[in-house]
Write a protein that holds these residues in place. Structure first.
Motif, PDB file in Angstrom:
ATOM      1  N   ARG A 183       0.821  -1.217   0.000  1.00 48.07           N
ATOM      2  CA  ARG A 183       0.000   0.000   0.000  1.00 48.07           C
ATOM      3  C   ARG A 183       0.855   1.268   0.000  1.00 48.07           C
ATOM      4  O   ARG A 183       0.318   2.370   0.064  1.00 48.07           O
ATOM      5  CB  ARG A 183      -1.010   0.029   1.159  1.00 48.07           C
ATOM      6  CG  ARG A 183      -1.911  -1.188   1.225  1.00 48.07           C
ATOM      7  CD  ARG A 183      -2.953  -1.045   2.318  1.00 48.07           C
ATOM      8  NE  ARG A 183      -4.011  -0.122   1.914  1.00 48.07           N
ATOM      9  CZ  ARG A 183      -5.154  -0.478   1.321  1.00 48.07           C
ATOM     10  NH1 ARG A 183      -5.388  -1.745   1.034  1.00 48.07           N
ATOM     11  NH2 ARG A 183      -6.054   0.422   1.002  1.00 48.07           N
ATOM     12  N   SER A 232       1.701  -3.629   5.188  1.00 43.35           N
ATOM     13  CA  SER A 232       1.446  -2.308   5.771  1.00 43.35           C
ATOM     14  C   SER A 232       1.070  -2.456   7.236  1.00 43.35           C
ATOM     15  O   SER A 232       0.462  -3.462   7.626  1.00 43.35           O
ATOM     16  CB  SER A 232       0.299  -1.644   5.010  1.00 43.35           C
ATOM     17  OG  SER A 232      -0.253  -0.581   5.747  1.00 43.35           O
ATOM     18  N   TYR A 277      -1.323  -0.750   8.817  1.00 42.26           N
ATOM     19  CA  TYR A 277      -2.778  -0.770   8.608  1.00 42.26           C
ATOM     20  C   TYR A 277      -3.548  -1.267   9.831  1.00 42.26           C
ATOM     21  O   TYR A 277      -4.130  -2.360   9.815  1.00 42.26           O
ATOM     22  CB  TYR A 277      -3.070  -1.649   7.407  1.00 42.26           C
ATOM     23  CG  TYR A 277      -4.379  -1.395   6.677  1.00 42.26           C
ATOM     24  CD1 TYR A 277      -5.301  -0.433   7.104  1.00 42.26           C
ATOM     25  CD2 TYR A 277      -4.698  -2.135   5.540  1.00 42.26           C
ATOM     26  CE1 TYR A 277      -6.477  -0.217   6.413  1.00 42.26           C
ATOM     27  CE2 TYR A 277      -5.873  -1.925   4.832  1.00 42.26           C
ATOM     28  CZ  TYR A 277      -6.763  -0.971   5.278  1.00 42.26           C
ATOM     29  OH  TYR A 277      -7.921  -0.758   4.577  1.00 42.26           O
ATOM     30  N   TYR A 308      -6.424  -0.894  11.086  1.00 41.68           N
ATOM     31  CA  TYR A 308      -7.834  -1.288  10.949  1.00 41.68           C
ATOM     32  C   TYR A 308      -7.977  -2.697  10.398  1.00 41.68           C
ATOM     33  O   TYR A 308      -8.955  -3.383  10.689  1.00 41.68           O
ATOM     34  CB  TYR A 308      -8.537  -0.282  10.037  1.00 41.68           C
ATOM     35  CG  TYR A 308     -10.024  -0.490   9.889  1.00 41.68           C
ATOM     36  CD1 TYR A 308     -10.878  -0.428  10.997  1.00 41.68           C
ATOM     37  CD2 TYR A 308     -10.599  -0.726   8.638  1.00 41.68           C
ATOM     38  CE1 TYR A 308     -12.254  -0.602  10.855  1.00 41.68           C
ATOM     39  CE2 TYR A 308     -11.963  -0.900   8.486  1.00 41.68           C
ATOM     40  CZ  TYR A 308     -12.792  -0.834   9.592  1.00 41.68           C
ATOM     41  OH  TYR A 308     -14.149  -1.000   9.453  1.00 41.68           O
ATOM     42  N   ARG A 309      -7.020  -3.144   9.593  1.00 38.52           N
ATOM     43  CA  ARG A 309      -7.116  -4.467   8.974  1.00 38.52           C
ATOM     44  C   ARG A 309      -5.827  -5.279   9.162  1.00 38.52           C
ATOM     45  O   ARG A 309      -5.457  -6.076   8.309  1.00 38.52           O
ATOM     46  CB  ARG A 309      -7.452  -4.336   7.485  1.00 38.52           C
ATOM     47  CG  ARG A 309      -8.800  -3.688   7.216  1.00 38.52           C
ATOM     48  CD  ARG A 309      -9.208  -3.758   5.768  1.00 38.52           C
ATOM     49  NE  ARG A 309     -10.475  -3.082   5.530  1.00 38.52           N
ATOM     50  CZ  ARG A 309     -11.679  -3.606   5.718  1.00 38.52           C
ATOM     51  NH1 ARG A 309     -11.789  -4.861   6.145  1.00 38.52           N
ATOM     52  NH2 ARG A 309     -12.776  -2.920   5.480  1.00 38.52           N
ATOM     53  N   ASN A 310      -5.135  -5.076  10.253  1.00 34.26           N
ATOM     54  CA  ASN A 310      -3.897  -5.799  10.496  1.00 34.26           C
ATOM     55  C   ASN A 310      -4.202  -7.171  11.105  1.00 34.26           C
ATOM     56  O   ASN A 310      -4.931  -7.249  12.095  1.00 34.26           O
ATOM     57  CB  ASN A 310      -2.994  -4.997  11.439  1.00 34.26           C
ATOM     58  CG  ASN A 310      -1.567  -5.480  11.435  1.00 34.26           C
ATOM     59  OD1 ASN A 310      -1.294  -6.658  11.629  1.00 34.26           O
ATOM     60  ND2 ASN A 310      -0.635  -4.573  11.204  1.00 34.26           N
ATOM     61  N   ASP A 339      -5.533  -4.504  16.211  1.00 34.69           N
ATOM     62  CA  ASP A 339      -5.313  -3.062  16.168  1.00 34.69           C
ATOM     63  C   ASP A 339      -4.612  -2.524  17.420  1.00 34.69           C
ATOM     64  O   ASP A 339      -4.515  -1.308  17.604  1.00 34.69           O
ATOM     65  CB  ASP A 339      -6.623  -2.308  15.936  1.00 34.69           C
ATOM     66  CG  ASP A 339      -7.701  -2.649  16.951  1.00 34.69           C
ATOM     67  OD1 ASP A 339      -7.393  -3.329  17.954  1.00 34.69           O
ATOM     68  OD2 ASP A 339      -8.861  -2.253  16.742  1.00 34.69           O
ATOM     69  N   GLN A 359       1.084   6.530   5.240  1.00 37.74           N
ATOM     70  CA  GLN A 359       0.908   6.087   3.859  1.00 37.74           C
ATOM     71  C   GLN A 359      -0.209   6.893   3.208  1.00 37.74           C
ATOM     72  O   GLN A 359      -1.334   6.927   3.705  1.00 37.74           O
ATOM     73  CB  GLN A 359       0.597   4.595   3.823  1.00 37.74           C
ATOM     74  CG  GLN A 359       1.773   3.733   4.258  1.00 37.74           C
ATOM     75  CD  GLN A 359       1.492   2.249   4.059  1.00 37.74           C
ATOM     76  OE1 GLN A 359       0.908   1.616   4.921  1.00 37.74           O
ATOM     77  NE2 GLN A 359       1.913   1.717   2.920  1.00 37.74           N
ATOM     78  N   ILE A 415      -2.990   5.476   5.530  1.00 37.61           N
ATOM     79  CA  ILE A 415      -2.807   4.555   6.651  1.00 37.61           C
ATOM     80  C   ILE A 415      -1.926   5.245   7.696  1.00 37.61           C
ATOM     81  O   ILE A 415      -0.760   5.528   7.449  1.00 37.61           O
ATOM     82  CB  ILE A 415      -2.131   3.247   6.184  1.00 37.61           C
ATOM     83  CG1 ILE A 415      -2.864   2.645   4.976  1.00 37.61           C
ATOM     84  CG2 ILE A 415      -2.048   2.260   7.337  1.00 37.61           C
ATOM     85  CD1 ILE A 415      -4.300   2.303   5.211  1.00 37.61           C
ATOM     86  N   ASP A 429     -13.947   3.299   9.513  1.00 43.98           N
ATOM     87  CA  ASP A 429     -12.731   3.746  10.208  1.00 43.98           C
ATOM     88  C   ASP A 429     -12.426   5.179   9.817  1.00 43.98           C
ATOM     89  O   ASP A 429     -12.566   5.567   8.648  1.00 43.98           O
ATOM     90  CB  ASP A 429     -11.556   2.834   9.831  1.00 43.98           C
ATOM     91  CG  ASP A 429     -10.309   3.099  10.668  1.00 43.98           C
ATOM     92  OD1 ASP A 429     -10.457   3.381  11.881  1.00 43.98           O
ATOM     93  OD2 ASP A 429      -9.200   3.027  10.122  1.00 43.98           O
ATOM     94  N   ARG A 455      -9.185   7.730  10.236  1.00 36.97           N
ATOM     95  CA  ARG A 455      -7.788   7.846  10.650  1.00 36.97           C
ATOM     96  C   ARG A 455      -7.268   9.198  10.184  1.00 36.97           C
ATOM     97  O   ARG A 455      -7.424   9.580   9.027  1.00 36.97           O
ATOM     98  CB  ARG A 455      -6.963   6.691  10.095  1.00 36.97           C
ATOM     99  CG  ARG A 455      -7.335   6.259   8.681  1.00 36.97           C
ATOM    100  CD  ARG A 455      -6.671   4.934   8.336  1.00 36.97           C
ATOM    101  NE  ARG A 455      -6.915   4.537   6.974  1.00 36.97           N
ATOM    102  CZ  ARG A 455      -7.794   3.595   6.589  1.00 36.97           C
ATOM    103  NH1 ARG A 455      -8.535   2.978   7.498  1.00 36.97           N
ATOM    104  NH2 ARG A 455      -7.934   3.273   5.316  1.00 36.97           N
ATOM    105  N   GLU A 493     -12.589   5.250   5.842  1.00 40.06           N
ATOM    106  CA  GLU A 493     -12.831   3.993   5.156  1.00 40.06           C
ATOM    107  C   GLU A 493     -14.304   3.610   5.287  1.00 40.06           C
ATOM    108  O   GLU A 493     -14.843   3.545   6.389  1.00 40.06           O
ATOM    109  CB  GLU A 493     -11.938   2.887   5.719  1.00 40.06           C
ATOM    110  CG  GLU A 493     -12.075   1.575   4.974  1.00 40.06           C
ATOM    111  CD  GLU A 493     -10.881   0.646   5.172  1.00 40.06           C
ATOM    112  OE1 GLU A 493     -10.984  -0.529   4.775  1.00 40.06           O
ATOM    113  OE2 GLU A 493      -9.850   1.099   5.721  1.00 40.06           O
TER     114      GLU A 493
END
Length: 459
Positions: free
Chosen positions: A147, A181, A183, A185-187, A191, A225, A231, A370, A372, A381
């Motif tokens: 990303r 990344s 990230y 929210y989607r790691n 989180d 990012q 991100i 989300d 950020r 998002e």
């Protein structure tokens, strides 16, 4: 010339960046005519609040006569000066010195480019040269983030990790690699800040081990990012990655093309974590889009190693005709003055606080999964199921709806293809501008929610 005539000329002759060419032929251009402060007016007389600062770049806002006067005066006095053959110009010298003064740590050496993509290319070339002349020619592999965005040039597009910049372009090369990344929210690690940081450090170490420590040259990262969906990593993430790079004996490159010059609050995004990179790339806010310019800032250590180890008397063969262009340098000096003496950095910090609070309030909207934000850089998002964090189906065409309703409501943002909305409003924004931006975006979200297919997808 009437707007429709311009649109036809555009359709017939002007190739636009990062767009479907046939799609653009069918749609036609929106012709921008004038701007002031945070607002743009198009050829139809429609006024739009520019919540994206052009392309993350018009940080000071539009219509600063002092910048125009600085450029005009330099054009009258010396419109061009080459940097070849030991020549220089006063504005280029003073801008390099001012950047060295304002940048973190010992980033005291500046190579000027035309923008961000060729700043990244220049950094790559300098890194290769550095390892070659210091006796470690095997260190060629470079690592960046999924990303991540590091330009769309032949070299930079491979470090970039966005499919549109790879598909059909034979990128990345076998020497370019990516790790996940952060990230939050989607790691997959969750989180939790510590877990996200630990996962990224582990991924970097694993990739270096896989490639072989003696073959890896550098790690590239944006403090936030940008084009990958804004991100925002946890506090401490950048420092942990910088420390890991040092332990692994690879160079750490901070790509501040988007985050530099007040976009995230301080002058540079690295300052959030107190990080001093080995090299730093900048552009965009350097001249606030009033004139093309980018830069590579290099630490004393790297500069000295290249200067002292290069073959005696042999030129270091990297250069651009328009590097250190005196008009762009004059613009950059005035832009830096506006950030500091003109109070725009401070105004941007205040605007960022209001912007953050307002965006966070939109987190309850049915479409918002989300929010950020760091300073005046934000990503929102969108999801169709908040609990499951479900991404909208591509069939919904959410980005198209967002762009259409946003235009109707008089606000510009970036509707990324994966249903993330990006914001980067100018640092000149007043409290009223921020409130207007938020209100127009909320109305746009409501308009999208009213589309029958979108509402059904949420149900």
């Amino acid at each position: 010339m009437r707007a429709n005539s311009l649109i036809e000329l555009d359709r017939d002759h002007l190739i636009h960046p990062v767009i479907s060419w046939k799609g653009h032929e069918a749609r036609g251009a929106t012709v921008l005519q004038s701007a002031d402060g945070a607002y743009l007016t198009d050829a139809e007389g429609h006024t739009l609040l520019d919540g994206f600062s052009g392309l993350w770049c018009v940080n000071v806002g539009y219509g600063h006569d002092s910048i125009v006067e600085a450029a005009a005066e330099q054009m009258r006095r010396l419109p061009y000066a080459t940097g070849y053959f030991h020549f220089s110009s006063e504005p280029a010298i003073r801008l390099a010195a001012r950047l060295a003064e304002m940048a973190p740590g010992d980033l005291n050496h500046v190579y000027f480019t035309l923008g961000g993509s060729d700043a990244v290319d220049s950094a790559v070339r300098f890194i290769r040269y550095y390892y070659n002349v210091t006796g470690r020619p095997a260190k060629k592999h470079m690592i960046a983030l999924e990303r991540g965005y590091h330009g769309s040039s032949t070299i930079g597009a491979g470090l970039t990790a966005i499919p549109a910049f790879h598909d059909g372009f034979d990128a990345p090369t076998p020497l370019q690699h990516h790790i996940p990344s952060p990230y939050p929210y989607r790691n997959p690690a969750g989180d939790d800040d510590a877990a996200v940081i630990a996962a990224s450090v582990a991924a970097l170490k694993a990739k270096v081990e896989e490639l072989g420590a003696d073959t890896v040259a550098a790690f590239f990262a944006e403090p936030v990012q940008g084009s990958g969906g804004v991100i925002v990593p946890p506090d401490g993430w950048l420092k942990a990655m910088r420390d890991a790079a040092r332990d692994l004996d690879i160079l750490f490159v901070a790509d501040e093309v988007i985050t530099g010059f007040g976009r995230t609050g301080p002058l540079f995004g690295c300052e959030h974590d107190g990080v001093v990179p080995d090299l730093m790339t900048t552009a965009k806010g350097l001249t606030s889009g009033y004139s093309p310019m980018g830069a590579v800032l290099m630490s004393d250590r790297i500069y000295r190693a290249i200067a002292d180890n290069a073959p005696a008397g042999k030129p270091i063969g990297h250069g651009f005709t328009y590097s250190a262009h005196p008009v762009s340098a004059a613009v950059g000096l005035e832009v830096l003055r506006l950030y500091t003496e003109g109070g725009l950095l401070e105004n941007g910090r205040r605007a960022g606080e209001r912007f953050t609070a307002g965006l966070k309030r939109l987190a309850d909207h049915p479409l918002v999964g989300d929010v950020r934000v760091r300073g005046l850089l934000a990503g929102v998002e969108l999801v169709t199921d908040k609990a499951k964090r479900t991404k909208p189906s591509a069939d919904l065409g959410l980005s198209g709806h967002l762009a259409r309703f946003g235009y109707r409501n008089g606000v510009i943002f970036r509707a990324f293809a994966d249903d993330i909305v990006g914001f980067a409003p100018p640092l000149c924004c007043s409290e009223s501008d921020i409130d207007t931006l938020l209100a127009r975006f909320e109305q746009t979200l409501n308009d999208v929610l009213a589309v029958a297919d979108v509402r059904a997808a949420l149900a």
